[in-house]
Structure formats: C-alpha cells, structure tokens
Design a protein around this motif. Sequence first.
Motif, mmCIF file in Angstrom:
data_model
loop_
_atom_site.group_PDB
_atom_site.id
_atom_site.type_symbol
_atom_site.label_atom_id
_atom_site.label_comp_id
_atom_site.label_asym_id
_atom_site.label_seq_id
_atom_site.Cartn_x
_atom_site.Cartn_y
_atom_site.Cartn_z
ATOM 1 N N ASN A 143 -11.349 22.365 -23.399
ATOM 2 C CA ASN A 143 -11.291 23.737 -22.930
ATOM 3 C C ASN A 143 -10.374 24.541 -23.852
ATOM 4 O OD1 ASN A 143 -8.580 23.287 -22.120
ATOM 5 N ND2 ASN A 143 -9.239 22.609 -20.090
ATOM 6 N N SER A 144 -10.109 25.785 -23.487
ATOM 7 C CA SER A 144 -9.339 26.652 -24.382
ATOM 8 C C SER A 144 -7.911 26.174 -24.576
ATOM 9 C CB SER A 144 -9.322 28.084 -23.835
ATOM 10 O OG SER A 144 -8.735 28.115 -22.535
ATOM 11 N N GLU A 432 -5.435 33.335 -30.924
ATOM 12 C CA GLU A 432 -5.586 34.161 -29.734
ATOM 13 C C GLU A 432 -6.742 35.135 -29.889
ATOM 14 O OE1 GLU A 432 -1.822 32.359 -28.979
ATOM 15 O OE2 GLU A 432 -2.771 33.166 -30.744
ATOM 16 N N GLU A 433 -7.628 35.130 -28.897
ATOM 17 C CA GLU A 433 -8.792 36.002 -28.950
ATOM 18 C C GLU A 433 -8.393 37.471 -28.939
ATOM 19 O OE1 GLU A 433 -11.324 32.988 -29.467
ATOM 20 O OE2 GLU A 433 -11.910 35.084 -29.370
#
Length: 546
Positions: A143-144, A432-433
């Motif tokens: 996952n993230s 980081e998006e």
Amino acid sequence: MRVAVAGCCHGELDKIYETLALAERRGAGPIDLLLCCGDFQAVRNEADLRCMAVPPKYRHMQTFYRYYSGEKKAPVLTVFIGGNHEASNHLQELPYGGWVAPNIYYLGLAGVVKYRGVRIGGISGIFKSHDYRKGHFECPPYNSATIRSIYHVRNVEVYKLKQLKQPMDIFLSHDWPRSIYHYGNKKQLLKTKSFFRQEVENNTLGSPAASELLEHLKPTYWFSAHLHVKFAALMQHQAKDEGETAKATKFLALDKCLPHRDFLQVIEIDHDPGAPDYLEYDIEWLTILRATNNLINVTARLWNMPENNGLHTRWDYSPTEEAMNEVLEILNRDLKVPSNFSLTAACYDPSKPQTQMQLVHRINPQTTEFCAKLGITDINVSLQKAKEEHHLSGECEEQDEGGSNDSGEEPSEYNTDTSALSSANPDEIVLEEDEEEEEEDSFVSAHSDMNTTSLEPSSDQASDFSASFSDVRTLPGSMFVSSDDTSGSPVGREGKPGEAVESEDGTDLTSAPGKRLSDESVPEQRKKIKRRNQAIYAAVDDDDGA
C-alpha cells in the motif's frame, strides 16, 4: 584486485558497464569486481515497476530486464545492496541474498560474502526511526505506506551485523553513516550541497544505525551513495585495548549515474592470490544467521533486540569456532555460492506490454535452497503463513497497522529518507503526491540525458580521462582534510591537519581527483524552477539540476 564502485545506479546498467569498458581501455587493466551502493532497480517487468517507490513519471523500465532474461550478461561480477528506489517485490524474494541475474548478486537485507579473499559486507535500505524496531511485515501488493517502509532498515539486521568479530575489508550502505562528514572536507561538501548545512551542523545527516556499524566493524573501506555527491573521508578509530593497533576506515560516497557526475571510482584492493576467483559465503555470517533464526519477526509490532539486562537468556550471538565448524560440516566445507539463478517472474517484452500484470508474493527457489541447507526460516514463508492464519486475501493485516506512525515514538529527525524530502535535497526524487505538481518542473529527467548523448569522451578530454585511470588511486583527492574541518572532529585523526594522506602503498591521496567518466553535453536549456525551489537551486552548481 581492481574494484569499481558505483553510486546510485538507477537502472542504468548498460551505461555503467559501457563506462567500465571505457575505463578498462583507458586504465591499467580489467576490472575484477563491481560494487553498487543501492538504487539498483532490478526491474523485470511492469509489475516490478509498480513496486518501486517513485512517482509514476519516474517509472522507466531501463535495461536490467535484458540481463534478467539472458539477452545480455554482466561482463564483470556485480555485487549490490538495496536502496530506497528499488523493485522491492523482487528483492524481497531474496532476504538472505542471491542472484537477480547471471553474474549479478544481491547481498540481501544484510549480508557478508568473500571474493578472492576480500570480505565484503553490506546493509540494504535507509534508516527511519519509526520503522527501525518493527519486523519485516510488508508483502506485495504494497500500500502507500508499505511501499516505503519495505526499504527501511530494521534493528534485527544491525544486531546480526554487530555479532561479527572478524575483520571486514569492505562495507556497503546506501545512506551515509551519521557524522562521517566531520572526517572529510566538510567545507567543500557544504559548498557543493549547501542545503545539507543545517543537518550537518545539527549532526542529524546520515544514518545512526550505519554509524553504529561503522564504529563496531571498523572496515578498511566503506562505500555509500544516496545523497548524490562525491565525498571522501578518513576516519581514524580509537584503539579499545592498550597495545592494539588503531584501525582507520576510508569512506567514499559517490553520485548517481548521470552525465558529468562522479558516479564511479576504480580502486586497487589487496587480495589473497590463492583464494578462489568465485563468490563465497562467509562462514561467520552463516553461523550468525543460523544462531539468530529465532529472532525473525514478521509483524509491525515494535520490539527490541536481546541485551544483557536480565530479561534475556541469550544476548551474545557471536559465533564460536565450534559453531562455525558445525556449519562448515553442514555445507560439506563447500562455501561456494551456487550459480542457481532461475527466472521467477515473466520478463518484460517491449513488443507486448502488460500494464495490468498481477503482483504476486513469490517464494524464490534460491532462498528455499539456502534456508533448507542452513536450517533457517524463509521470511516470506512466515509471511505467507501469517496471511493464512489471519484468513487474509491481498494485503497482510500487519501492513494496515504498520502504515501509520502512531507507535508512540517521535518522528524521525533523519532527513535522508527522501520519501519525506522535497526542499532539503532538490537532487532527489519526491514521493508525496501533493508535492509532485510543485516539483514537476524542478527535475530534469535522467533518461533524456542518458539516451541522447554519447558515452565516448571528446578528443580534447581524452588525455584527462586517461590520467584518471592510468594510475591506481586508493581514494580521490577529496580525502584532503582541511584545517577548518579538524576542529569539529569528534575523534582525532592520524596525522596533522592539512597534511597529505597516503595509502598503504605510498600513493598520495590528496592528488587531483579522478575525472568523471562521461563527457555528454549538458542540455542547453533548463526547465523553469517553481516557487520555493528557486532559492535552493540558485545555490547549486549547474549540473545539479540533472
């Protein structure tokens, strides 16, 4: 023995091997061994790309898959450790090390091997305090949170390495040992990378775990990468016992594989002429793995290593001669690393892209064979059993509980985990998006440079390149320690400030540093740098934006 050391590889195997061939033609003979200090990116297919902790725009197949498929073979034995930009699902198959392709060997989460009598150790990943005391709970699909935590160093690997007593010749880490910058030309480092100043002054730059290992192992050489700058230092260790000869470690960090960057160094290392010219297991390390097998933890719960505090029945796992002989007998006194590479996943086919390839948590036959022979547990088997016990499908239960940082520990002050960095090091990839858009114009793609320029040096620099390799240099000229740096050193150095440092063979280490190994032209135009990065980039040399 001529050993080449590479910094962050970033999947550019073709370029690195081409550069080695060029170095051999210009230098003093063939390269015997290549050591890579992380960000190797052993990407086999599209599924592996999705397991690499970089924004999607940086996910490029590169050239490793050709070595994995057998289309190409590494021209020199290559040994590497993992960094923080890896095909983590692939490396996870080999927790104790193994072949990722013919002639390309991964040291594992931590490992020690021998080649021609030279003892080589290493630890993969980077340090993050909030994950340091957790077990290896991550498994595909990540996952993230776990796509990042998977490459964070754990205390159990450091603990195992600290059981080693025999001398270490070479040690590899991706991030730098904390405080190592006090033992080299700190002024020049901060001139090149001015955004490190605050962390250097606060002594928070680098890995405290690696620093602990450096103090314990005292290897002859320590090589690192991660911070994308070439930096050398000489750390003089203090003798523990009276009459003991004090040891010194020659440290060298290298840049990433890009044009006009110092990403490769060739050094001469003493070896045993009578030792085998193939890769061997290290008997002391194997004995430690066998003894510490009960310390395997596949949960995200925090735990401490055994210590002499009255709470543990055993805390010293340093091998005895008897224990090492027992392991030798188990292996029939054959320490040769078997050439047992096999394909465990489909290989990328440029003519048939498969963007929806399924992620599978695999058990690698190399690890199965190694564990069976040594009588230890495959971490991945334990993870799969944990899945079954909890009746899970897809992600492990522990991945959800390990995704947050509510462990009660303070957030890490360590700033070389670049998953959390944007303003500190503009030369690194941001994860980081919410910052990707802001950083989008701050990076110049490495792949455009590498694919559009020639490797061969121009004729006007041929003589300079030849000079870089015609003589054997233990370490580059940045070994020079300026008088400004000596006052801040926590441990005294051998020799006086400002004096030339010499290697064992009398080579002057303060001679001119080796030239870069490529002469590609720098793009004439640069993208406009946005907002908060303007001041940072203004202080960086022109080629640091690449």
